[in-house]
Design a protein around this motif. Structure first.
Motif, PDB file in Angstrom:
ATOM      1  N   ILE A   1       3.858 111.712  88.836  1.00  0.00           N
ATOM      2  CA  ILE A   1       3.777 112.859  87.926  1.00  0.00           C
ATOM      3  C   ILE A   1       4.832 113.910  88.289  1.00  0.00           C
ATOM      4  O   ILE A   1       5.260 113.996  89.439  1.00  0.00           O
ATOM      5  N   ASP A   2       5.228 114.691  87.285  1.00  0.00           N
ATOM      6  CA  ASP A   2       6.204 115.763  87.515  1.00  0.00           C
ATOM      7  C   ASP A   2       5.519 117.021  88.016  1.00  0.00           C
ATOM      8  O   ASP A   2       6.118 117.863  88.673  1.00  0.00           O
ATOM      9  N   ASP A   3       4.242 117.161  87.611  1.00  0.00           N
ATOM     10  CA  ASP A   3       3.573 118.423  87.851  1.00  0.00           C
ATOM     11  C   ASP A   3       2.078 118.157  88.070  1.00  0.00           C
ATOM     12  O   ASP A   3       1.420 117.543  87.222  1.00  0.00           O
ATOM     13  N   ALA A   4       1.587 118.615  89.240  1.00  0.00           N
ATOM     14  CA  ALA A   4       0.214 118.275  89.617  1.00  0.00           C
ATOM     15  C   ALA A   4      -0.815 118.904  88.691  1.00  0.00           C
ATOM     16  O   ALA A   4      -1.862 118.322  88.424  1.00  0.00           O
ATOM     17  N   THR A   5      -0.528 120.089  88.164  1.00  0.00           N
ATOM     18  CA  THR A   5      -1.517 120.755  87.326  1.00  0.00           C
ATOM     19  C   THR A   5      -1.626 120.083  85.961  1.00  0.00           C
ATOM     20  O   THR A   5      -2.711 119.754  85.495  1.00  0.00           O
TER      21      THR A   5
ATOM     22  N   GLN B   1      -0.353 117.172  85.217  1.00  0.00           N
ATOM     23  CA  GLN B   1      -0.283 115.707  85.388  1.00  0.00           C
ATOM     24  C   GLN B   1       0.771 115.099  84.454  1.00  0.00           C
ATOM     25  O   GLN B   1       0.611 113.982  83.975  1.00  0.00           O
ATOM     26  N   ARG B   2       1.840 115.870  84.173  1.00  0.00           N
ATOM     27  CA  ARG B   2       2.868 115.355  83.254  1.00  0.00           C
ATOM     28  C   ARG B   2       3.515 114.099  83.847  1.00  0.00           C
ATOM     29  O   ARG B   2       3.950 114.102  85.002  1.00  0.00           O
ATOM     30  N   PRO B   3       3.563 113.005  83.072  1.00  0.00           N
ATOM     31  CA  PRO B   3       4.104 111.751  83.610  1.00  0.00           C
ATOM     32  C   PRO B   3       5.568 111.884  84.016  1.00  0.00           C
ATOM     33  O   PRO B   3       6.377 112.436  83.264  1.00  0.00           O
ATOM     34  N   ALA B   4       5.904 111.363  85.203  1.00  0.00           N
ATOM     35  CA  ALA B   4       7.289 111.425  85.696  1.00  0.00           C
ATOM     36  C   ALA B   4       8.041 110.171  85.230  1.00  0.00           C
ATOM     37  O   ALA B   4       8.415 109.305  86.035  1.00  0.00           O
ATOM     38  N   THR B   5       8.267 110.096  83.928  1.00  0.00           N
ATOM     39  CA  THR B   5       8.844 108.878  83.353  1.00  0.00           C
ATOM     40  C   THR B   5      10.265 108.613  83.861  1.00  0.00           C
ATOM     41  O   THR B   5      10.574 107.499  84.317  1.00  0.00           O
ATOM     42  N   ALA B   6      11.127 109.626  83.791  1.00  0.00           N
ATOM     43  CA  ALA B   6      12.530 109.419  84.183  1.00  0.00           C
ATOM     44  C   ALA B   6      12.621 109.121  85.673  1.00  0.00           C
ATOM     45  O   ALA B   6      13.372 108.234  86.104  1.00  0.00           O
ATOM     46  N   LEU B   7      11.829 109.841  86.454  1.00  0.00           N
ATOM     47  CA  LEU B   7      11.859 109.633  87.911  1.00  0.00           C
ATOM     48  C   LEU B   7      11.392 108.214  88.265  1.00  0.00           C
ATOM     49  O   LEU B   7      11.955 107.566  89.153  1.00  0.00           O
ATOM     50  N   THR B   8      10.390 107.732  87.543  1.00  0.00           N
ATOM     51  CA  THR B   8       9.886 106.377  87.827  1.00  0.00           C
ATOM     52  C   THR B   8      10.983 105.345  87.562  1.00  0.00           C
ATOM     53  O   THR B   8      11.195 104.423  88.363  1.00  0.00           O
ATOM     54  N   ALA B   9      11.695 105.523  86.443  1.00  0.00           N
ATOM     55  CA  ALA B   9      12.779 104.584  86.119  1.00  0.00           C
ATOM     56  C   ALA B   9      13.844 104.621  87.218  1.00  0.00           C
ATOM     57  O   ALA B   9      14.364 103.589  87.641  1.00  0.00           O
ATOM     58  N   ARG B  10      14.143 105.824  87.694  1.00  0.00           N
ATOM     59  CA  ARG B  10      15.151 105.982  88.746  1.00  0.00           C
ATOM     60  C   ARG B  10      14.688 105.344  90.061  1.00  0.00           C
ATOM     61  O   ARG B  10      15.466 104.724  90.786  1.00  0.00           O
ATOM     62  N   LEU B  11      13.397 105.488  90.332  1.00  0.00           N
ATOM     63  CA  LEU B  11      12.825 104.905  91.556  1.00  0.00           C
ATOM     64  C   LEU B  11      12.930 103.376  91.521  1.00  0.00           C
ATOM     65  O   LEU B  11      13.313 102.734  92.506  1.00  0.00           O
ATOM     66  N   VAL B  12      12.602 102.791  90.367  1.00  0.00           N
ATOM     67  CA  VAL B  12      12.663 101.333  90.216  1.00  0.00           C
ATOM     68  C   VAL B  12      14.105 100.857  90.451  1.00  0.00           C
ATOM     69  O   VAL B  12      14.355  99.863  91.146  1.00  0.00           O
ATOM     70  N   GLU B  13      15.055 101.614  89.898  1.00  0.00           N
ATOM     71  CA  GLU B  13      16.474 101.269  90.027  1.00  0.00           C
ATOM     72  C   GLU B  13      16.912 101.377  91.500  1.00  0.00           C
ATOM     73  O   GLU B  13      17.558 100.468  92.041  1.00  0.00           O
TER      74      GLU B  13
END
Ligand SMILES: Cc1ncc(COP(=O)(O)O)c(C=O)c1O
Length: 437
Positions: free
Chosen positions: A364-368, A370-382
């Motif tokens: 998530i981007d933000d704990a309050t 719970q906004r999904p961290a979509t771009a970060l997840t893609a970057r992590l996979v890469e």
């Protein structure tokens, strides 16, 4: 001519294949064994995608390879509907013996998970004389038109492919992390039966005991028990889609066994074939026998090579006690992933959840919010792939890392994977803080 490098393969892929067929990583597989895969440039990767959950016994398990070679030398295909062979029947007998319900079982073999789900619905419709199907939001059941109607993700699966077969109703799926609660989901289902269709029109409810594509969400056992009661009250069949969560992935051969609920029919696929394409509908004999002779089948359904592979995979499942190993893997991974977040090192880890080795890490981007961290997840996979760990994402917002490691993976490889994950997470977190993601 064979592609000699990943770059060459990628260029030829783009001109030879339609755009709709994508590949997540710019690599060209050369050979694989267990939980490891090597590309044509000799690079080694830890494979935690495992053929998208199709390799519980790992790549090229020696018993599967031997069984397939032996069968290959006997015959490869006859069409079971004309010239039968014993592999099909033996495999059905093995599955009937482990069916997750006490009633006598019968098994139909097909080729893909979607086909198994479609056939389970066909059998339920014939048995009940009803048309309706209830499925759960976030579920994924395949890419054929009926299973797309049952799948609730528009992009990239459904958009533009309609119209879909009618009489499919989508009910809320309970999620402890994002809601609704099991009680709220149940209330919505009751509302559906008051506002959209009477339950007497429903042939079956189809549910993944752990949602796969939807984000590795286990169904609360009390919700499954309430569904069973609703089904019993209204003469509806309960179908467990175990295509992704079955075959010991969650620590039991069938994930639904964790809840103590008996399904009427089970769709099995992926790992069950040990890496070859085969799928099954296992069901209560009296229901399976509703369809008259000739009503079920397919050219390659229960192909002899795939039957040999599946029989070998079942031997491996039993001999290597993969269900117990799945629990150990799950504990090791969960402890590892949770410890990464100790002291809130990575507040982007929203939740680590799962059942057995079917572990999801929601970012998530933000704990309050719970906004999904979509771009970060893609970057992590890469980033993880660049450093030797292959991962896949899941979830409506593609922000859940799903672990589908072969259940034959060693503890050393698990620890190596955890270390790569930690380093990748550190790099992408730094990039996110710097505003580069
Ligand atoms: C739960 C579930 N059901 C059905 C399917 C469809 O299986 P297949 O891709 O073999 O048709 C999948 C595939 O990911 C799945 O995860």
């Amino acid at each position: 001519m064979m592609a000699r490098s990943s770059t060459e393969l990628q260029a030829r892929h783009e001109s030879a294949l339609p755009r709709g067929v994508v590949c997540a990583f710019p690599i060209c597989a050369e050979r694989a064994r267990g939980a490891e895969i090597w590309d044509t440039e000799g690079r080694r990767y830890i494979d935690f995608i495992g053929g998208m959950g199709a390799l519980a016994v790992g790549h090229s398990h020696p018993q599967v390879v031997d069984a397939v070679i032996t069968q290959l030398q006997r015959f490869t295909h006859t069409f079971f509907g004309s010239i039968p062979y014993d592999g099909y029947v033996r495999l059905a007998e093995r599955l009937n013996a482990i069916a997750p319900f006490p009633a006598p079982a019968k098994t139909l073999l097909v080729t893909t998970g979607a086909e198994a789900v479609e056939n389970a619905v066909k059998i339920a419709r014939f048995h009940s004389g009803r048309r309706g199907v209830v499925v759960f939001k976030g579920g994924f059941h395949g890419r054929t038109l009926l299973t797309l109607a049952m799948t609730s993700q528009l992009d990239p699966y459904k958009r533009g492919f309609g119209p879909f077969p009618p009489d499919v109703y989508h009910a809320p799926f309970p999620s402890a992390y994002r809601g609704p609660s099991a009680d709220e989901a149940l209330q919505s289902l009751r509302d559906l039966f008051e506002t959209q269709t009477e339950p007497e029109q429903i042939a079956a409810m189809v549910i993944e005991p752990v949602q796969g594509e939807g984000g590795f969400l286990p169904v609360p056992p009390e919700f499954l028990r309430a569904l069973r009661a609703l089904c019993d009250a209204h003469g509806i069949l309960l179908i467990a889609d175990e295509v992704q969560c079955g075959f010991a992935r969650t620590g039991r051969v069938f994930a639904i066994e964790h809840s103590g609920v008996d399904p009427d029919l089970v769709a099995l696929g992926k790992s069950f074939g040990g890496g070859l394409p085969i799928a099954a509908v296992i069901g209560k004999a009296e229901i399976m026998d509703a369809v008259p002779p000739g009503g079920l089948g397919g050219t390659y359904a229960g192909n002899p090579l795939a039957c040999a592979a599946a029989l070998a995979a079942l031997n491996v499942l039993e001999e290597e006690n993969l269900a117990a190993r799945s629990m150990e893997i799950g504990e090791r991974l969960t402890t590892g992933f949770r410890s990464l977040n100790l002291g809130a090192n990575y507040p982007i880890i929203g939740e680590v959840r799962g059942l057995g080795a079917m572990i999801g890490i929601e970012l998530i981007d933000d704990a309050t919010s719970q906004r999904p961290a979509t771009a970060l997840t893609a970057r992590l996979v890469e980033d993880a792939a660049m450093h030797g760990l292959l991962l896949a994402s899941a979830g409506r917002a593609h922000n859940v890392i799903r672990i589908l490691a072969p259940l034959t993976v060693s503890n050393e490889i698990i620890d190596e994977a955890l270390a790569i994950f930690d380093e990748s997470l550190a790099r992408v977190t730094t990039l996110a803080h710097a505003g580069s993601i």
